[in-house]
Design an enzyme around this catalytic site. Structure first.
Site, short mmCIF file in Angstrom:
data_model
loop_
_atom_site.label_atom_id
_atom_site.label_comp_id
_atom_site.label_asym_id
_atom_site.label_seq_id
_atom_site.Cartn_x
_atom_site.Cartn_y
_atom_site.Cartn_z
N LYS A 96 0.84 -1.21 0.00
CA LYS A 96 0.00 0.00 0.00
C LYS A 96 0.86 1.25 0.00
O LYS A 96 0.65 2.17 -0.79
CB LYS A 96 -0.90 0.00 1.26
N ASN A 97 1.86 1.28 0.91
CA ASN A 97 2.62 2.53 1.07
C ASN A 97 3.65 2.76 -0.03
O ASN A 97 4.24 3.84 -0.10
CB ASN A 97 3.28 2.56 2.45
N ARG B 13 -4.75 10.45 4.74
CA ARG B 13 -3.71 11.47 4.85
C ARG B 13 -2.72 11.45 3.70
O ARG B 13 -2.16 12.47 3.32
CB ARG B 13 -2.92 11.27 6.13
N CYS C 261 -4.82 12.72 13.29
CA CYS C 261 -5.27 11.37 12.99
C CYS C 261 -5.17 10.54 14.26
O CYS C 261 -4.60 10.98 15.26
CB CYS C 261 -4.46 10.85 11.82
N ARG D 108 0.58 14.42 13.42
CA ARG D 108 1.04 14.21 12.05
C ARG D 108 0.99 15.47 11.19
O ARG D 108 0.26 15.55 10.20
CB ARG D 108 0.26 13.07 11.39
N ASP E 165 4.80 0.63 12.05
CA ASP E 165 3.62 -0.05 11.49
C ASP E 165 3.53 -1.52 11.90
O ASP E 165 2.55 -2.19 11.56
CB ASP E 165 3.62 0.06 9.96
N ILE F 39 7.95 6.98 17.07
CA ILE F 39 7.59 7.72 15.85
C ILE F 39 6.30 8.53 16.05
O ILE F 39 6.24 9.71 15.73
CB ILE F 39 7.43 6.77 14.63
N ARG G 294 -8.66 -0.70 4.60
CA ARG G 294 -7.82 0.36 4.03
C ARG G 294 -6.44 -0.18 3.66
O ARG G 294 -5.78 0.37 2.77
CB ARG G 294 -7.62 1.50 5.04
N1 EPU Z 1 6.49 14.72 10.86
C1 EPU Z 1 6.54 16.05 11.17
N2 EPU Z 1 6.35 16.96 10.16
C2 EPU Z 1 6.12 16.57 8.88
C3 EPU Z 1 6.07 15.21 8.57
C4 EPU Z 1 6.27 14.29 9.58
O1 EPU Z 1 6.75 16.43 12.31
O2 EPU Z 1 5.94 17.45 8.01
C5 EPU Z 1 6.69 13.72 11.94
C6 EPU Z 1 5.45 12.86 12.19
O3 EPU Z 1 4.52 13.49 13.02
C7 EPU Z 1 6.05 11.59 12.76
C8 EPU Z 1 7.38 11.47 12.02
O4 EPU Z 1 7.66 12.77 11.49
O5 EPU Z 1 6.29 11.78 14.12
C9 EPU Z 1 7.41 10.48 10.89
O6 EPU Z 1 6.25 10.63 10.08
P1 EPU Z 1 6.27 10.36 8.52
O7 EPU Z 1 6.10 11.66 7.82
O8 EPU Z 1 7.45 9.54 8.15
O9 EPU Z 1 4.94 9.52 8.32
P2 EPU Z 1 4.03 9.55 7.04
O10 EPU Z 1 4.86 9.78 5.86
O11 EPU Z 1 2.87 10.43 7.29
C10 EPU Z 1 4.26 7.00 6.47
C11 EPU Z 1 3.33 5.83 6.30
C12 EPU Z 1 2.76 5.44 7.65
C13 EPU Z 1 3.94 5.07 8.56
C14 EPU Z 1 4.92 6.24 8.66
C15 EPU Z 1 6.17 5.93 9.45
C16 EPU Z 1 2.47 6.13 4.05
C17 EPU Z 1 1.33 6.47 3.18
N3 EPU Z 1 2.26 6.20 5.37
O12 EPU Z 1 3.48 8.05 7.03
O13 EPU Z 1 1.95 4.30 7.44
O14 EPU Z 1 3.48 4.76 9.85
O15 EPU Z 1 5.34 6.64 7.32
O16 EPU Z 1 6.84 4.85 8.90
O17 EPU Z 1 3.55 5.81 3.59
C18 EPU Z 1 0.22 2.76 7.92
O18 EPU Z 1 0.43 2.22 6.83
O19 EPU Z 1 -0.52 2.24 8.80
C19 EPU Z 1 0.85 4.05 8.23
C20 EPU Z 1 0.39 4.85 9.18
#
Ligand code: EPU
Length: 417
Positions: free
Chosen positions: A22-23, A92, A116, A121, A304, A326, A396
């Site tokens: 998915k990701n 998201r 969320c 996030r 995850d 995280i 999802r």
């Molecule tokens: N963060 C910030 N500012 C930003 C972006 C991120 O402070 O602008 C923080 C977040 O709050 C968090 C950390 O950085 O504490 C890491 O978040 P990240 O941005 O890496 O998460 P994401 O890109 O929103 C993806 C996956 C998530 C997975 C996380 C961590 C996708 C679509 N989603 O989310 O997947 O948990 O990376 O590996 O790729 C899931 O599949 O269940 C899922 C939640």
């Protein structure tokens, strides 16, 4: 809305095929916005989040057909560059269209994803990086308005490695003027899959998978045919299912090359791992030992997989300490697991899991995808029948989970809630 009814305590057997990630699929689909020709993306999982991403693009004028996990998609002539709140609030990852839209169409209006169930996030790092590339960005009435005649290559440093942030900036940089370097980039394998897809379309990206990624902007991207990597989190979830139910399961099509932390921890928990080839593994239960886990960015232990290991370790002989680094609110499954007889206490960002001999069936529900998966694991291991409510979270992110479990001999039924 559906629920699962699961009669637990059954030993499972046989083999399961892991679906596409998915990701990895979500950013790759968003990246087709950058292409001037149609693309064929194979091994796309048939999931609610994929449907949401496709609807989002369709609303902008993209054409696609999706069957048998093969997606034919043409985003070469979008009429709109707006991502509406109604779809973004459902997922998201919709923020992934921001980079591609602003770099290809010079403008984008994308609803800000709200908080969320697992944490606040924010997307500040995505926005700051686009600003550094010359985009003018305003937040108006809950929408990000981004404009840039032509984005310019820049040196981007992320305070924290963000997965979708890294992906957004890679996509934005592919069509920008000059060279972009991302420092402290996310190293997740899904980032590498996106870069491989874009390079196949003619992008010039190097270093994906390391913490420094370089992108040299090109004028246009063509289309290409690409196969999405298998889902390491789904494969890890089935490993937990095998161990928690004291079963032996063959897992096919697993991306074992990027699952070292998961394999290491499940072995420490007492599972026997027999790797048959690059992507086939037999996971069998041997002993039930406690394990300490700390979630971390790749190649660390994935957040995850935290909820699924927590559920599995409720049955270990001893105490496991699970630290979540995280997301600040990713222990919502704990209260539900305790309702099934688990003995878990939370202290700050740590869950202290005291192993119990048995779990008992109960009606349970969770507020996010991986928490719901943890409840399914507990239900499969528990005595009696468990009802897992609100399984739209599972739909999802897990393709045909009930059917795959039935094939392994689980007594699981999907019923209207
Ligand atoms: N963060 C910030 N500012 C930003 C972006 C991120 O402070 O602008 C923080 C977040 O709050 C968090 C950390 O950085 O504490 C890491 O978040 P990240 O941005 O890496 O998460 P994401 O890109 O929103 C993806 C996956 C998530 C997975 C996380 C961590 C996708 C679509 N989603 O989310 O997947 O948990 O990376 O590996 O790729 C899931 O599949 O269940 C899922 C939640």
């Amino acid at each position: 809305m559906d629920k699962f009814s699961i009669e637990g305590s059954k030993t499972l057997h046989g083999s399961v095929d892991i679906s596409g990630s998915k990701n990895a699929a979500l950013p790759i689909i968003a990246a087709t916005i950058l292409c001037n020709k149609p693309c064929t993306i194979n091994n796309v999982p048939d999931l609610a989040d994929i449907v949401t991403m496709l609807k989002l693009l369709e609303n902008m004028g993209c054409q696609y057909s999706f069957s048998n996990n093969s997606l034919k998609i043409d985003c070469s002539k979008l009429q709109s560059t707006k991502a509406e709140y109604d779809l973004v609030r459902k997922m998201r990852a919709s923020i992934l269209v921001l980079g591609p839209l602003v770099t290809k169409y010079s403008q984008a209006i994308v609803s800000l994803p709200g908080g969320c169930a697992i944490g606040v996030r924010p997307v500040n790092l995505h926005i700051d990086a686009l600003k550094a590339m010359g985009a003018k960005i305003n937040i108006e009435q809950g929408y990000v308005h981004a404009n840039a005649k032509k984005l310019k290559g820049a040196e981007i440093y992320f305070d924290t490695p963000t997965v979708t942030g890294t992906e957004n900036i890679i996509m934005a940089a592919t069509l920008a003027d000059g060279k972009t370097t991302i420092y402290n980039a996310a190293k997740e394998p899904e980032v590498v899959d996106l870069a491989n897809f874009l390079n196949k379309c003619g992008a010039k990206i190097s270093g994906a998978g390391s913490s420094t990624i370089e992108i040299i902007g090109v004028d246009t991207l063509k289309g290409s045919e690409y196969e999405v990597m298998p889902d390491r989190i789904e494969a890890g979830t089935f490993m937990c299912i095998a161990h928690a139910t004291r079963s032996s399961i063959t897992i096919n099509n697993a991306p074992l090359y990027c699952m070292h932390s998961i394999i290491d921890k499940i072995q420490e928990a007492g599972a026997d791992i027999h790797i048959k080839n690059d992507n086939t593994v037999v996971v069998s239960h041997s002993k039930f030992l406690p394990v300490d886990i700390k979630t971390f960015v790749y190649p660390g232990f994935p957040t995850d997989m935290q909820a699924q290991f927590t559920a599995m370790l409720t049955l270990a002989q001893g105490t496991s300490i699970i630290e979540e680094t995280i997301f600040e609110n990713r222990f919502q499954h704990v209260a539900e697991l305790n309702r099934m007889g688990a003995n878990i206490t939370i202290s700050g960002n740590k869950a202290i899991v005291n192993g119990v001999k048995v779990l008992y069936g109960a009606p349970v529900m969770a507020t996010d995808l991986r928490a719901s998966a943890s409840l399914v694991i507990a239900a499969l291991a528990a005595e009696n029948t468990t009802e897992v409510l609100r399984i739209y979270h599972l739909d999802r992110g897990y393709e045909f989970l009930d059917k795959k479990l039935q094939k392994l001999g689980a007594k699981i039924k999907r019923l209207p809630q």
